[in-house]
Enzyme design. Structure first.
Site, PDB file in Angstrom:
ATOM      1  N   HIS A  16       0.917  -1.375   0.137  1.00  9.81           N
ATOM      2  CA  HIS A  16      -0.151  -0.075  -0.031  1.00  9.81           C
ATOM      3  C   HIS A  16       0.596   1.316  -0.150  1.00  9.81           C
ATOM      4  O   HIS A  16       1.337   1.904   1.004  1.00  9.81           O
ATOM      5  CB  HIS A  16      -0.844   0.048   1.263  1.00  9.81           C
ATOM      6  CG  HIS A  16      -1.936   1.219   1.284  1.00  9.81           C
ATOM      7  ND1 HIS A  16      -3.010   0.872   1.903  1.00  9.81           N
ATOM      8  CD2 HIS A  16      -2.202   2.242   0.580  1.00  9.81           C
ATOM      9  CE1 HIS A  16      -3.810   2.070   1.720  1.00  9.81           C
ATOM     10  NE2 HIS A  16      -3.306   2.783   1.212  1.00  9.81           N
ATOM     11  N   HIS A  18       1.272   4.819  -2.648  1.00 11.99           N
ATOM     12  CA  HIS A  18       0.946   5.545  -3.952  1.00 11.99           C
ATOM     13  C   HIS A  18       1.929   6.202  -4.411  1.00 11.99           C
ATOM     14  O   HIS A  18       2.804   6.827  -3.824  1.00 11.99           O
ATOM     15  CB  HIS A  18      -0.393   6.441  -3.588  1.00 11.99           C
ATOM     16  CG  HIS A  18      -1.511   5.774  -3.084  1.00 11.99           C
ATOM     17  ND1 HIS A  18      -2.522   5.757  -3.475  1.00 11.99           N
ATOM     18  CD2 HIS A  18      -1.866   5.589  -1.431  1.00 11.99           C
ATOM     19  CE1 HIS A  18      -3.387   5.165  -2.816  1.00 11.99           C
ATOM     20  NE2 HIS A  18      -2.999   5.184  -1.674  1.00 11.99           N
ATOM     21  N   HIS A 206      -9.558   0.836  -1.062  1.00  9.02           N
ATOM     22  CA  HIS A 206      -9.526   1.147   0.168  1.00  9.02           C
ATOM     23  C   HIS A 206     -10.951   1.077   0.883  1.00  9.02           C
ATOM     24  O   HIS A 206     -11.936   1.322  -0.053  1.00  9.02           O
ATOM     25  CB  HIS A 206      -9.149   2.853   0.022  1.00  9.02           C
ATOM     26  CG  HIS A 206      -7.954   3.055  -0.535  1.00  9.02           C
ATOM     27  ND1 HIS A 206      -6.969   2.320  -1.411  1.00  9.02           N
ATOM     28  CD2 HIS A 206      -6.828   3.935   0.230  1.00  9.02           C
ATOM     29  CE1 HIS A 206      -5.669   2.904  -1.359  1.00  9.02           C
ATOM     30  NE2 HIS A 206      -5.463   3.899  -0.469  1.00  9.02           N
ATOM     31  N   GLU A 209     -10.967   3.326   6.141  1.00  8.27           N
ATOM     32  CA  GLU A 209     -10.030   4.219   6.474  1.00  8.27           C
ATOM     33  C   GLU A 209     -10.724   5.261   7.406  1.00  8.27           C
ATOM     34  O   GLU A 209     -10.493   5.421   8.589  1.00  8.27           O
ATOM     35  CB  GLU A 209      -9.273   4.764   5.413  1.00  8.27           C
ATOM     36  CG  GLU A 209      -8.247   5.794   5.636  1.00  8.27           C
ATOM     37  CD  GLU A 209      -7.679   6.598   4.292  1.00  8.27           C
ATOM     38  OE1 GLU A 209      -8.161   6.350   3.251  1.00  8.27           O
ATOM     39  OE2 GLU A 209      -6.689   7.250   4.509  1.00  8.27           O
ATOM     40  N   ASP A 287       1.888   4.116   2.538  1.00  9.45           N
ATOM     41  CA  ASP A 287       0.565   4.727   1.953  1.00  9.45           C
ATOM     42  C   ASP A 287       1.053   5.934   1.164  1.00  9.45           C
ATOM     43  O   ASP A 287       1.461   5.846  -0.088  1.00  9.45           O
ATOM     44  CB  ASP A 287      -0.315   5.584   3.157  1.00  9.45           C
ATOM     45  CG  ASP A 287      -1.418   5.667   2.426  1.00  9.45           C
ATOM     46  OD1 ASP A 287      -1.909   5.454   1.178  1.00  9.45           O
ATOM     47  OD2 ASP A 287      -2.638   6.237   3.447  1.00  9.45           O
ATOM     48  N   ASP A 288       1.461   7.084   1.713  1.00  8.65           N
ATOM     49  CA  ASP A 288       2.001   8.287   0.881  1.00  8.65           C
ATOM     50  C   ASP A 288       3.345   8.945   1.862  1.00  8.65           C
ATOM     51  O   ASP A 288       3.196   9.879   2.370  1.00  8.65           O
ATOM     52  CB  ASP A 288       0.864   9.456   0.717  1.00  8.65           C
ATOM     53  CG  ASP A 288      -0.106   8.913  -0.056  1.00  8.65           C
ATOM     54  OD1 ASP A 288      -0.322   8.682  -1.330  1.00  8.65           O
ATOM     55  OD2 ASP A 288      -1.182   8.687   0.628  1.00  8.65           O
TER      56      ASP A 288
HETATM   57  N1  ADE Z   1      -4.750   8.415  -2.313  1.00  7.92           N
HETATM   58  C1  ADE Z   1      -3.526   8.496  -1.800  1.00  7.92           C
HETATM   59  N2  ADE Z   1      -3.431   8.130  -0.566  1.00  7.92           N
HETATM   60  C2  ADE Z   1      -4.801   7.725  -0.165  1.00  7.92           C
HETATM   61  C3  ADE Z   1      -5.292   7.318   0.931  1.00  7.92           C
HETATM   62  N3  ADE Z   1      -4.876   7.079   2.112  1.00  7.92           N
HETATM   63  N4  ADE Z   1      -6.563   7.016   1.038  1.00  7.92           N
HETATM   64  C4  ADE Z   1      -7.175   7.500  -0.212  1.00  7.92           C
HETATM   65  N5  ADE Z   1      -6.733   7.712  -1.295  1.00  7.92           N
HETATM   66  C5  ADE Z   1      -5.669   7.751  -1.265  1.00  7.92           C
HETATM   67 ZN    ZN Z   2      -3.814   4.776   0.439  1.00 10.28          ZN
END
Ligand code: ADE
Ligand code: ZN
Length: 336
Positions: A16, A18, A206, A209, A287-288
């Site tokens: 996970h 992006h 997703h 969350e 994640d990011d």
């Molecule tokens: N796009 C990038 N990160 C995300 C996340 N944590 N949840 C939903 N969309 C995303």
């Molecule tokens: Zn994500």
């Protein structure tokens, strides 16, 4: 933590992250200049890379983050920008001891700016090849659909000839569903997921969350997903917890993301212990990473700090990550 070296050396799989979320403020500013992209002049956060990073420390929600995420990726123009971005991630992944990475990308966010799918895919594909050659990191690409956009637009993108070609020739392994979770329930995307299953693509979404546990059950029941991304709100539904454990469905959990986006107050609130007790499989992910203040090893260390897991528990988490990966059985056998 004292287990830092042990955690670094574990054969980790990331499921996970992006790729657009690997864009650091520094690279963002450099590319904006090189590609002549104007950043918002009415937001003080874009005064400097330092100001932008400071703003990232004050995200209030998923949507607050996504606002910056979509502006950020507007600086990506050339195939080499996408390649550099992915290489930046793979270098961090290598330092962190990642053996295999299954990475998301958001084609609709680029197509809508006039960037061709070929540009995006060419850049990411060369980075993947370099990562395997230079670091021995294998990877898979997961094409995500943006759930805040009108469903007919998402269906049109799914049917786009360039995307279909990448699904059929193996360049892309699976599909995902991301962006603003509420109020965009998974069942809206039933047609796309049915089409993906028909093509033999792997499927994840997703869910849970910010959204409720019903988004998790409907992703399983209606979209036929094989994994759940995040899924932390699964902990609110005992029956669904037991079902997910029984079926062996893996969650891709992102602890630092959950804290930064205010889904939980601290890592201790992520239901890691509950998942272990009930036997729910999960992996730990960044994640990011450029937006949330940590790459994958930082997430492992934060979980260790919060839950003081045993060496056996950590080995079990990594083994579940290997087993839940979408690489070949040959590659799994190498990793175990
Ligand atoms: N796009 C990038 N990160 C995300 C996340 N944590 N949840 C939903 N969309 C995303
Ligand atoms: Zn994500």
């Amino acid at each position: 933590s004292h287990l830092h070296n042990f955690l670094q050396e574990l054969p980790k799989c990331e499921h996970h992250m992006h790729l657009e979320g690997a864009l650091t403020p520094e690279v963002l500013f450099n590319l904006a200049k090189r590609n002549n992209i104007a950043l918002p002049s009415d937001d003080e956060a874009f005064a400097s890379p330092e100001a932008l990073l400071a703003r990232y420390n004050r995200f209030t929600s998923l949507d607050d983050f996504l606002h910056y995420y979509y502006i950020g990726m507007s600086v990506l123009v050339e195939a080499s920008d996408f390649e550099d971005l992915a290489m930046d991630y793979f270098r961090h992944a290598n330092v962190d001891g990642v053996a295999h990475a299954e990475v998301f990308f958001d084609p609709q966010a680029h197509l809508s700016r006039g960037i061709s799918y070929a540009t995006v895919l060419t850049g990411f594909t060369s980075a993947r090849q370099r990562a395997e050659k230079e670091f021995g990191i294998t990877s898979e690409l997961i094409c995500c659909f943006l759930r805040h956009l009108p469903v007919p637009e998402c269906i049109e993108t799914f049917k786009n000839a360039d995307l279909q070609a990448s699904f059929k020739n193996g360049a892309v392994t699976g599909i995902g569903l991301d962006s603003s979770e509420k109020p965009f329930p998974p069942e809206l995307f039933k047609e796309i997921y049915a089409g993906a299953k028909e093509l033999g693509l792997r499927r994840t979404a997703h869910a849970g969350e910010e959204g409720p546990a019903t988004y998790i059950s409907n992703s399983l029941d209606v979209l036929n997903v094989e994994r759940i991304d995040h899924g932390i709100r699964l902990a609110e539904d005992e029956e669904l917890l037991r079902r997910v454990a029984k079926d062996g469905t893996m969650l891709s959990v992102c602890p630092l993301s959950n804290v930064v986006l205010c889904c939980v107050k601290e890592v201790k609130e992520v239901p890691i212990r509950k998942f272990l007790d009930v036997g729910v499989k999960f992996s730990i992910n960044s994640d990011d990473p450029a937006y949330f203040g940590g790459y994958v090893l930082d997430n492992y260390c934060a979980v260790h700090e919060a839950f003081d897991l045993t060496i056996d528990e950590w080995s079990g988490i990594c083994r579940a990550g290997i087993e839940g990966s979408w690489c070949s059985q040959t590659r799994k056998d190498e990793l175990i």
